[in-house]
Structure formats: structure tokens, C-alpha cells
Design a protein around this motif. Sequence first.
Motif, PDB file in Angstrom:
ATOM      1  N   ALA A 107      -1.215  -2.293  -4.360  1.00 21.78           N
ATOM      2  CA  ALA A 107      -2.533  -2.913  -4.206  1.00 21.78           C
ATOM      3  C   ALA A 107      -3.574  -1.882  -3.816  1.00 21.78           C
ATOM      4  O   ALA A 107      -4.774  -2.081  -4.041  1.00 21.78           O
ATOM      5  CB  ALA A 107      -2.466  -4.017  -3.152  1.00 21.78           C
ATOM      6  N   ALA A 108      -3.125  -0.785  -3.219  1.00 26.14           N
ATOM      7  CA  ALA A 108      -4.024   0.289  -2.805  1.00 26.14           C
ATOM      8  C   ALA A 108      -3.186   1.531  -2.535  1.00 26.14           C
ATOM      9  O   ALA A 108      -1.965   1.453  -2.345  1.00 26.14           O
ATOM     10  CB  ALA A 108      -4.813  -0.100  -1.564  1.00 26.14           C
ATOM     11  N   TYR A 109      -3.871   2.680  -2.505  1.00 27.07           N
ATOM     12  CA  TYR A 109      -3.214   3.958  -2.226  1.00 27.07           C
ATOM     13  C   TYR A 109      -4.000   4.714  -1.164  1.00 27.07           C
ATOM     14  O   TYR A 109      -5.236   4.620  -1.112  1.00 27.07           O
ATOM     15  CB  TYR A 109      -3.135   4.821  -3.489  1.00 27.07           C
ATOM     16  CG  TYR A 109      -2.197   4.285  -4.548  1.00 27.07           C
ATOM     17  CD1 TYR A 109      -0.866   4.674  -4.589  1.00 27.07           C
ATOM     18  CD2 TYR A 109      -2.653   3.378  -5.506  1.00 27.07           C
ATOM     19  CE1 TYR A 109      -0.002   4.177  -5.561  1.00 27.07           C
ATOM     20  CE2 TYR A 109      -1.800   2.879  -6.478  1.00 27.07           C
ATOM     21  CZ  TYR A 109      -0.470   3.286  -6.498  1.00 27.07           C
ATOM     22  OH  TYR A 109       0.372   2.790  -7.458  1.00 27.07           O
ATOM     23  N   VAL A 110      -3.270   5.464  -0.347  1.00 28.37           N
ATOM     24  CA  VAL A 110      -3.877   6.401   0.588  1.00 28.37           C
ATOM     25  C   VAL A 110      -3.251   7.765   0.315  1.00 28.37           C
ATOM     26  O   VAL A 110      -2.019   7.891   0.278  1.00 28.37           O
ATOM     27  CB  VAL A 110      -3.654   6.007   2.061  1.00 28.37           C
ATOM     28  CG1 VAL A 110      -4.370   6.993   2.990  1.00 28.37           C
ATOM     29  CG2 VAL A 110      -4.132   4.581   2.319  1.00 28.37           C
ATOM     30  N   LEU A 111      -4.089   8.766   0.111  1.00 32.61           N
ATOM     31  CA  LEU A 111      -3.637  10.126  -0.174  1.00 32.61           C
ATOM     32  C   LEU A 111      -4.164  11.040   0.924  1.00 32.61           C
ATOM     33  O   LEU A 111      -5.379  11.172   1.092  1.00 32.61           O
ATOM     34  CB  LEU A 111      -4.146  10.590  -1.542  1.00 32.61           C
ATOM     35  CG  LEU A 111      -3.849   9.658  -2.726  1.00 32.61           C
ATOM     36  CD1 LEU A 111      -4.564  10.164  -3.976  1.00 32.61           C
ATOM     37  CD2 LEU A 111      -2.347   9.552  -2.962  1.00 32.61           C
ATOM     38  N   MET A 112      -3.275  11.688   1.662  1.00 34.47           N
ATOM     39  CA  MET A 112      -3.672  12.529   2.792  1.00 34.47           C
ATOM     40  C   MET A 112      -3.089  13.933   2.626  1.00 34.47           C
ATOM     41  O   MET A 112      -1.936  14.091   2.234  1.00 34.47           O
ATOM     42  CB  MET A 112      -3.168  11.916   4.110  1.00 34.47           C
ATOM     43  CG  MET A 112      -3.504  12.733   5.346  1.00 34.47           C
ATOM     44  SD  MET A 112      -3.119  11.843   6.879  1.00 34.47           S
ATOM     45  CE  MET A 112      -1.311  11.798   6.807  1.00 34.47           C
ATOM     46  N   GLY A 113      -3.906  14.937   2.948  1.00 39.40           N
ATOM     47  CA  GLY A 113      -3.442  16.313   2.781  1.00 39.40           C
ATOM     48  C   GLY A 113      -3.069  16.560   1.337  1.00 39.40           C
ATOM     49  O   GLY A 113      -1.974  17.020   1.025  1.00 39.40           O
ATOM     50  N   THR A 114      -4.000  16.277   0.444  1.00 42.42           N
ATOM     51  CA  THR A 114      -3.707  16.274  -0.979  1.00 42.42           C
ATOM     52  C   THR A 114      -4.642  17.222  -1.718  1.00 42.42           C
ATOM     53  O   THR A 114      -5.606  17.750  -1.138  1.00 42.42           O
ATOM     54  CB  THR A 114      -3.834  14.834  -1.530  1.00 42.42           C
ATOM     55  OG1 THR A 114      -3.267  14.774  -2.837  1.00 42.42           O
ATOM     56  CG2 THR A 114      -5.291  14.364  -1.558  1.00 42.42           C
ATOM     57  N   VAL A 161       0.872  -1.172   0.000  1.00 39.31           N
ATOM     58  CA  VAL A 161       0.000   0.000   0.000  1.00 39.31           C
ATOM     59  C   VAL A 161       0.908   1.221   0.000  1.00 39.31           C
ATOM     60  O   VAL A 161       1.832   1.308   0.823  1.00 39.31           O
ATOM     61  CB  VAL A 161      -0.929   0.019   1.228  1.00 39.31           C
ATOM     62  CG1 VAL A 161      -1.750   1.302   1.259  1.00 39.31           C
ATOM     63  CG2 VAL A 161      -1.831  -1.207   1.226  1.00 39.31           C
ATOM     64  N   VAL A 162       0.694   2.139  -0.919  1.00 39.30           N
ATOM     65  CA  VAL A 162       1.478   3.377  -0.983  1.00 39.30           C
ATOM     66  C   VAL A 162       0.651   4.495  -0.358  1.00 39.30           C
ATOM     67  O   VAL A 162      -0.485   4.752  -0.770  1.00 39.30           O
ATOM     68  CB  VAL A 162       1.877   3.720  -2.424  1.00 39.30           C
ATOM     69  CG1 VAL A 162       2.506   5.107  -2.501  1.00 39.30           C
ATOM     70  CG2 VAL A 162       2.852   2.674  -2.964  1.00 39.30           C
ATOM     71  N   PHE A 163       1.236   5.149   0.642  1.00 36.18           N
ATOM     72  CA  PHE A 163       0.542   6.148   1.455  1.00 36.18           C
ATOM     73  C   PHE A 163       1.309   7.461   1.346  1.00 36.18           C
ATOM     74  O   PHE A 163       2.446   7.570   1.809  1.00 36.18           O
ATOM     75  CB  PHE A 163       0.529   5.652   2.911  1.00 36.18           C
ATOM     76  CG  PHE A 163      -0.382   6.396   3.863  1.00 36.18           C
ATOM     77  CD1 PHE A 163      -0.782   7.704   3.645  1.00 36.18           C
ATOM     78  CD2 PHE A 163      -0.818   5.767   5.018  1.00 36.18           C
ATOM     79  CE1 PHE A 163      -1.614   8.382   4.526  1.00 36.18           C
ATOM     80  CE2 PHE A 163      -1.652   6.427   5.920  1.00 36.18           C
ATOM     81  CZ  PHE A 163      -2.046   7.729   5.674  1.00 36.18           C
ATOM     82  N   GLY A 164       0.724   8.459   0.715  1.00 34.48           N
ATOM     83  CA  GLY A 164       1.394   9.746   0.532  1.00 34.48           C
ATOM     84  C   GLY A 164       0.713  10.861   1.303  1.00 34.48           C
ATOM     85  O   GLY A 164      -0.512  10.976   1.286  1.00 34.48           O
ATOM     86  N   TRP A 165       1.527  11.675   1.967  1.00 36.13           N
ATOM     87  CA  TRP A 165       1.024  12.801   2.766  1.00 36.13           C
ATOM     88  C   TRP A 165       1.578  14.096   2.186  1.00 36.13           C
ATOM     89  O   TRP A 165       2.782  14.252   2.037  1.00 36.13           O
ATOM     90  CB  TRP A 165       1.481  12.611   4.202  1.00 36.13           C
ATOM     91  CG  TRP A 165       1.036  13.622   5.224  1.00 36.13           C
ATOM     92  CD1 TRP A 165       0.184  14.670   5.050  1.00 36.13           C
ATOM     93  CD2 TRP A 165       1.419  13.647   6.597  1.00 36.13           C
ATOM     94  NE1 TRP A 165       0.017  15.354   6.221  1.00 36.13           N
ATOM     95  CE2 TRP A 165       0.760  14.752   7.189  1.00 36.13           C
ATOM     96  CE3 TRP A 165       2.263  12.848   7.382  1.00 36.13           C
ATOM     97  CZ2 TRP A 165       0.919  15.076   8.535  1.00 36.13           C
ATOM     98  CZ3 TRP A 165       2.420  13.165   8.721  1.00 36.13           C
ATOM     99  CH2 TRP A 165       1.759  14.266   9.297  1.00 36.13           C
ATOM    100  N   SER A 166       0.707  15.033   1.833  1.00 37.33           N
ATOM    101  CA  SER A 166       1.103  16.350   1.343  1.00 37.33           C
ATOM    102  C   SER A 166       1.967  16.189   0.086  1.00 37.33           C
ATOM    103  O   SER A 166       1.518  15.592  -0.890  1.00 37.33           O
ATOM    104  CB  SER A 166       1.828  17.110   2.459  1.00 37.33           C
ATOM    105  OG  SER A 166       1.911  18.479   2.169  1.00 37.33           O
ATOM    106  N   PHE A 167       3.203  16.711   0.071  1.00 43.89           N
ATOM    107  CA  PHE A 167       4.076  16.521  -1.086  1.00 43.89           C
ATOM    108  C   PHE A 167       4.195  15.041  -1.435  1.00 43.89           C
ATOM    109  O   PHE A 167       4.242  14.663  -2.612  1.00 43.89           O
ATOM    110  CB  PHE A 167       5.457  17.124  -0.797  1.00 43.89           C
ATOM    111  CG  PHE A 167       6.477  16.876  -1.867  1.00 43.89           C
ATOM    112  CD1 PHE A 167       6.509  17.639  -3.014  1.00 43.89           C
ATOM    113  CD2 PHE A 167       7.426  15.862  -1.718  1.00 43.89           C
ATOM    114  CE1 PHE A 167       7.455  17.405  -4.017  1.00 43.89           C
ATOM    115  CE2 PHE A 167       8.372  15.619  -2.696  1.00 43.89           C
ATOM    116  CZ  PHE A 167       8.393  16.395  -3.851  1.00 43.89           C
TER     117      PHE A 167
END
Length: 279
Positions: free
Chosen positions: A112-119, A90-96
Amino acid sequence: MRVSVGDVELYVHEKGEGRPVVALHGGPGLDGSVWFPALDPIAERGYRILAPDHRANGRSDAGDPAGWTVPQMADDVESLIGALGLERPVVFGWSFGSFVAQSHMVRHGSAAAYVLMGTVAEPGALALVGEQLERFEPEPLRRQVTDSWEREATVATPEQCRQLWHDQIPFQVADPTGPLVEQLIAEDEIVFRPEVLRHFAAGGEYGMEDLREPLRRVEVPTLVLAGRHDRTTAATSAHELAQLLPNCEEVVFERSAHMIPAEEPEAFVSAVLSFLERV
């Protein structure tokens, strides 16, 4: 841990065992330490947290400045996944880091999945920061946070980076005068890299690409997390992104700004674990 991704080695903060979660930090100029202790409860539930410092960030190698781009950093994520033999990551990106994650979705889509936070959905949404600065309250802090944004393009030393970040923290939380500001300052263990912050800040959009059209075709399960009071990456733009992604869930944190894991830690962990257990 250091991992070669071709022309550079990335420093990777690691915690836990189990299914891999590749956590991409914000900034640029920060490092993967910003994910902890927020992701500790995730690691304790059977997940292996891998938080790389992007190239030229933190303890990672700089490489050629020509490679200091969001697409190259997305390619680094793919190389990291391959080098470590990660299965169903799972790729989890915050802001930049969420800009890098979006680029990875389009260029590779191998998670398999992504989480995008502060995007945000597109680079133009970052211009809203200027409007937020103009009306930021309390007024006595307005000059401090405005100056912090203006210094990003000229910051010269790690110490100046640290002061810039500390001056900016009130802007990044829902309550600019609350105790969380001092807590975040006290817990700061970041290895700052001023050269990469200058590089990206000079362009105004931090290297983000407008990927809305190709993202419409990415059917990988995605979770978008937004703070209702986020002044940096507006919840309205995050909602636009969530709407255009074909297989997306969205959670809005009503008492948070840009620092969701610190502002609503229990709700944050609950939302992330709920998603991870279903993808």
C-alpha cells in the motif's frame, strides 16, 4: 517466527499488532534485529513490525547461491506477504533493504506504501563511497574505516564480520567520535553471515539494479528518508530518487548520516508515523 517463501524459510523478527510493516534490513550479511529498538515506538502505535532476515542472512535459510540476488529477495518479500495474508502492508527498506524494496516496487508493487531510507537512485551513486573514504575525518580513523570496506569481499567468519561492522560504524554516523559509536557497538545483537556479504561486495554495487525508468511509473505512495551527512548513500542521490517517483515525499535529517533511527530517533519516529497515518 519462520515463514516458507518457497525454496527457503525466512526468519522473521516480529513485534506489535495491527497494520503490517515489512522492514527490510541493510547489509547484506546483517539481520532484522537492526530495526530494534528503533521501530518499537511504531509497534506501540498499532503497527505489526515484521522484519525478515533476507535469504542467506541472519537466521534465514541460505538456499542456492544462485538465488542470492536483489530481485529474488524482492520476490521473497512478495511470497512473505502472501504466506502471512498481510493486508495493506507497508514495505520499509533501509540501505541494501531499500534496493530490495525498489525491486519489489517494480516487480510487484503490491504494498500500500513504501518507505526507502538510506537509499540511492541508481548503482553508480555507490561509487561515491570511495571519494568519502579518501577525505574521511578524523584522519586517524580513516585507515580503520577504509580497511573495513576493503575486507567486505574477503571476510571469512562471523567474528570477522562483527569486527568489520564495528570498525565501519564511525563512517556511518554524522559524528565519528561521538558516544553513539560505542552505543551501537554495545547494542549489536546481529547474527552475521560472511558468505552473503562476500557474494554481494565482490560486485561493487551490492546487486542493485538501475530501476529509474520503471520507478517513474510506480504511483504507490512512497517516503524517502535521507541523512544530510550520509557518506554511504548520498542524500543528493536519494533526492534524485524522490524527484523521479511520481507520488513521493522526502524528509532530510540534518543531523544524521546513515543511521537515522539512532541519530535522530524522535524525528525519525515522527516522520514515519506521520506518513503511515496518511497512507
